[in-house]
Structure formats: structure tokens, C-alpha cells
Design a protein around this motif. Structure first.
Motif, short mmCIF file in Angstrom:
data_model
loop_
_atom_site.label_atom_id
_atom_site.label_comp_id
_atom_site.label_asym_id
_atom_site.label_seq_id
_atom_site.Cartn_x
_atom_site.Cartn_y
_atom_site.Cartn_z
N LEU A 150 0.83 7.00 -6.42
CA LEU A 150 -0.70 7.78 -6.59
C LEU A 150 -0.44 9.50 -6.13
CD1 LEU A 150 -3.34 5.43 -5.38
CD2 LEU A 150 -2.45 5.62 -7.55
N ASN A 151 0.41 9.65 -5.19
CA ASN A 151 0.74 10.90 -4.58
C ASN A 151 1.41 11.62 -5.81
OD1 ASN A 151 -0.41 10.41 -2.33
ND2 ASN A 151 1.26 9.95 -1.17
N ARG A 152 2.23 11.10 -6.69
CA ARG A 152 3.13 11.66 -7.58
C ARG A 152 2.31 11.87 -9.05
NH1 ARG A 152 6.94 8.11 -7.66
NH2 ARG A 152 8.24 8.53 -5.79
N SER A 153 1.38 10.74 -8.88
CA SER A 153 0.61 10.77 -10.20
C SER A 153 1.39 10.74 -11.43
CB SER A 153 -0.35 11.96 -10.24
OG SER A 153 -1.28 11.70 -9.32
N SER B 223 0.82 3.94 -2.81
CA SER B 223 0.47 5.42 -2.61
C SER B 223 1.37 6.46 -2.82
CB SER B 223 0.49 5.74 -0.71
OG SER B 223 -0.71 4.89 -0.34
N ARG B 224 2.86 5.99 -2.80
CA ARG B 224 3.83 6.94 -3.42
C ARG B 224 3.61 7.22 -4.75
NH1 ARG B 224 8.19 3.02 -1.73
NH2 ARG B 224 8.78 2.84 -4.10
N ASN C 44 0.88 -1.38 -0.05
CA ASN C 44 -0.02 0.08 -0.23
C ASN C 44 0.89 1.19 0.09
OD1 ASN C 44 -2.56 -1.14 -0.05
ND2 ASN C 44 -2.76 -1.48 2.17
#
Ligand SMILES: *Cc1c(COP(=O)(O)O)cnc(C)c1O
Length: 377
Positions: free
Chosen positions: A25-28, A22-23, A18
Motif C-alpha cells: 500500500l505504501n508503494r501503491s 502495508s509495504r 499486515n
């Protein structure tokens, strides 16, 4: 019991997984970004090679590896015929001609003599497969005479992440090493993935172009034979987290294999040799002339098994009768006798005991199973 169960690993590493997702997704940034760069650096460092280029899967890695060294339509490429057709798929994509080599009965790996035959018969490239997680012990010598003969050497390491031969990592001996990160491999992503590794910057640059439309720079196509074949950022982030576990996972696999090889006592089974750091027990493959009955017996005890692989490449229907005159006696016999037992790092000791007991309680005095004419030749 399944032949391979990923759920304990995913449960155990849930937070890590996870975190990696997340890492990203945060950066996209989702394709060819910092995670892919970081994983390629880390994997190259792990293997002590100069370059790593990730791709979408292991079969693409083989195809791009072959294309990168210049293999074209009509070129002869030597490979074994008992490794699941992946190299053959890459050869068919290119239009190259497979030159199939027989394997050694004991190790089920290619022998030096067969490699020499391939060179004599005009192979431009040899693909050496470290099958079932077993390093080809004389790969350094094979690399030396390939170089002397001006023949390229690819290593298929899709079952051999972390194998060390004379202290050197599998994948670092040839011109190119090819890896798959399919989920059940020793280093597996949570989806498809693959990589090629090499020491030469030009080969790495070619693979960079092959995996992205043949671009030399954006929208400028410099290379044919290319397509889109990339590892995505989420898978790269997950692989980056999994890589530090690889050696421990391999140790556990080897432990399970060692227990099988010392404690399975059913007489009509040939057990595989257990190696040291040159063996990462990707698949634990036994031999028996009573394979099908053994398989049925284990199934009744609730234990899944598999056959890796049931049809030798040269006998696949896709070839029609192009290879009907080719006989590879060891390969053909092994296809009748091999059976894969469950062997993966998250197996409990209880599971291991169950497998051993189930094999050892197979009834004796069963008739020989029917074998094809092929296997008897
Ligand atoms: C899994 C495997 C491949 C292919 O990898 P994919 O990622 O499934 O395309 C190639 N060679 C061997 C020996 C394999 O086991």
C-alpha cells in the motif's frame, strides 16, 4: 473439526501479513511490481530452477505451461484421471485430447509403464501429478525417456510444494513445473495464485506473454492463446513472507500423517505409505471399502472429511459418453474407497488425538457398502 482451518495460521501471522500488505500500500504499485519480482526470484531459488513466472491460479499455470511447450488443439496429452480434473480443464481450454493413464494402487500416482504406454500411443506431452503431496519416485527416469522420445514433460506440483525426490525439488525435473497457491495448498496465498517454473528462458518468456494479453512489448500482441492472468502484488508480498515457513509446515504435516499411519488401528482401512522428504502430506488419504459409513461415523463425532476426488476425470458428465469404453480399474476403484482426514500444520495435538480415536472406535462388522459395477471390473 474442519477438514482444513486457516484461522490459526492467519492469527499467528497477522502482523507479518499486515506488514506485507502495508509495504504494498505504501508503494501503491499493485500489479507486476517489485513483490512479484522478488517472490518469483525467491521461489525459483528455493526450487533451484532458473525461472519462475507467477499467474492468477494453478489451472492457468497448467494451461500456460502446455501452451508454452506448444500444445495445440488436437494434440494428445497424457494425464491421470484421479487428480480433480484441473489438468483436464486446461486441456479442454486448449482443445487438446486427454489420454488418461491409470495409477498404481499403492501410491495412487502414475506408473512408469503407463507413461510408456502414453508415449507409444502418441502423446506429445505427459503431465505427471505429485498427488496428495507424494513425489513420483521415478520422475527422473520418466524425464529421461520423455526427452529421448521427444515428448514434453510437465509436473503438476499444486499439492507438492517442497517435495524433494533424490534431493531435487518436485517441479525441477520436467520441462515445466506448475504450482497453485490456493489458500489451502502447502504454500498458500490469501486468495488465488499460481506459478510456472522452468529452466529454459524461452519458455519463461512465452509464459510472460501468455499471462499478459500476448504482449511481446506493451500493446503489441505477438501470441495467441493468451489472456490476463497475473498474481497481484499483495498476494506476492504475502507469499514472500510465507515461503520461509514452508519446510517447517511440511515437517508438521508429515508428523501428523506419521501419527495417523502408526496409530490408526481400525482393521478395514488401508493407510497411505509415509515418505520422508519426498512426502509433504498435502492430503492424508485413507482407503476403506466402508468409506461412506466411516465418513458418517466421523461426521457424528464432529470431524469433517472429504473425498479427493469422487468422480474420475473420464467419468465427468462434461464428456458425455466419449470415454465410456475407457476403463481405468485402479482409478475407478479408488474413487469408491478414498477418504481424506484432516491434516494441516496448525492442527493441535488434541485434534490429532480426536481423529485417531474417532477412527479407531468405528464399530466393526458393518456390511460392505454398495459399489458401482465400474469399481468391480
Ligand atoms: C489445486 C490444484 C490445481 C489447481 O489450482 P487452482 O489454483 O485451484 O487453479 C491443479 N492441480 C492440482 C493437483 C491441484 O490440487
Amino acid at each position: 473439526m474442519l477438514i482444513n482451518d486457516l484461522s490459526p495460521k492467519i492469527t499467528f501471522l497477522r502482523d507479518t501479513i499486515n506488514g506485507a500488505i502495508s509495504r504494498v500500500l505504501n508503494r501503491s504499485r499493485l500489479v507486476l511490481g517489485p513483490e512479484v519480482n522478488a517472490f518469483e526470484k525467491a521461489f525459483a531459488a528455493y526450487l533451484s530452477v532458473n525461472y519462475c513466472r507467477t499467474v492468477a491460479n494453478g489451472t492457468d499455470a497448467l494451461e500456460f505451461g502446455l501452451r508454452a511447450v506448444g500444445i495445440q488443439q488436437g494434440d494428445k496429452v497424457a494425464t491421470i484421471a484421479n487428480a480433480g480434473f484441473y489438468t483436464s480443464t486446461a486441456l479442454l481450454a486448449i482443445g487438446a485430447i486427454p489420454l488418461y493413464l491409470d495409477v498404481d494402487l499403492e501410491t495412487q500416482l502414475v506408473s512408469k509403464e503407463e507413461v510408456k504406454r502414453a508415449i507409444f500411443e502418441g502423446a506429445r506431452c505427459i503431465v505427471v501429478t505429485h498427488l496428495y503431496g507424494r513425489g513420483v519416485s521415478n520422475i527422473a527416469e520418466i524425464a529421461t525417456f520423455c526427452r529421448a522420445a521427444n515428448v514434453f514433460l510437465l509436473e503438476d506440483c499444486a499439492q507438492a510444494h517442497g517435495v524433494r525426490i533424490q534431493g531435487k525439488q518436485a517441479g525441477s525435473f520436467g520441462d515445466i513445473g506448475c504450482f497453485s497457491f490456493y489458500p489451502t495448498k502447502n504454500l498458500g496465498a490469501l486468495g488465488d495464485g499460481g506459478a510456472i517454473v522452468c529452466h529454459d528462458s524461452e519458455l519463461a518468456e512465452k509464459v510472460s506473454q501468455l499471462r499478459q494479453y500476448g504482449w511481446s512489448t506493451k500493446y503489441q500482441i505477438a501470441l495467441s492463446g493468451a489472456r490476463n492472468s497475473r498474481l497481484d502484488e499483495i498476494q506476492a508480498a504475502i507469499l514472500l513472507e510465507f515461503l520461509p515457513y514452508l519446510d517447517d509446515w511440511n515437517t508438521r504435516r508429515r508428523e501428523i500423517a506419521a501419527q495417523y499411519s502408526t496409530r490408526i488401528t481400525y482393521p478395514e482401512i488401508i493407510l497411505p505409505p509415509i515418505g520422508k522428504e519426498d512426502y509433504v502430506a498435502h492430503l492424508y488419504v485413507i482407503r476403506s471399502t466402508k468409506r461412506d459409513m466411516l465418513r458418517e461415523h466421523l461426521k457424528k463425532q464432529g470431524i469433517a472429511t472429504d473425498v479427493h476426488y469422487p468422480i474420475p476425470d473420464h467419468r465427468q458428465p462434461v464428456f458425455g459418453d466419449s470415454f465410456s469404453k475407457l476403463h481405468l480399474p485402479h482409478t475407478e476403484m479408488l474413487a469408491q474407497e478414498i477418504l481424506t482426514l484432516p491434516c494441516y500444520p496448525e492442527m493441535s495435538q488434541n485434534d490429532v488425538e480426536r481423529v485417531i480415536n474417532a477412527v479407531n472406535t468405528m464399530p466393526e462388522q458393518l456390511p460392505l457398502q454398495k459399489r458401482t459395477i465400474d469399481a468391480l471390473l
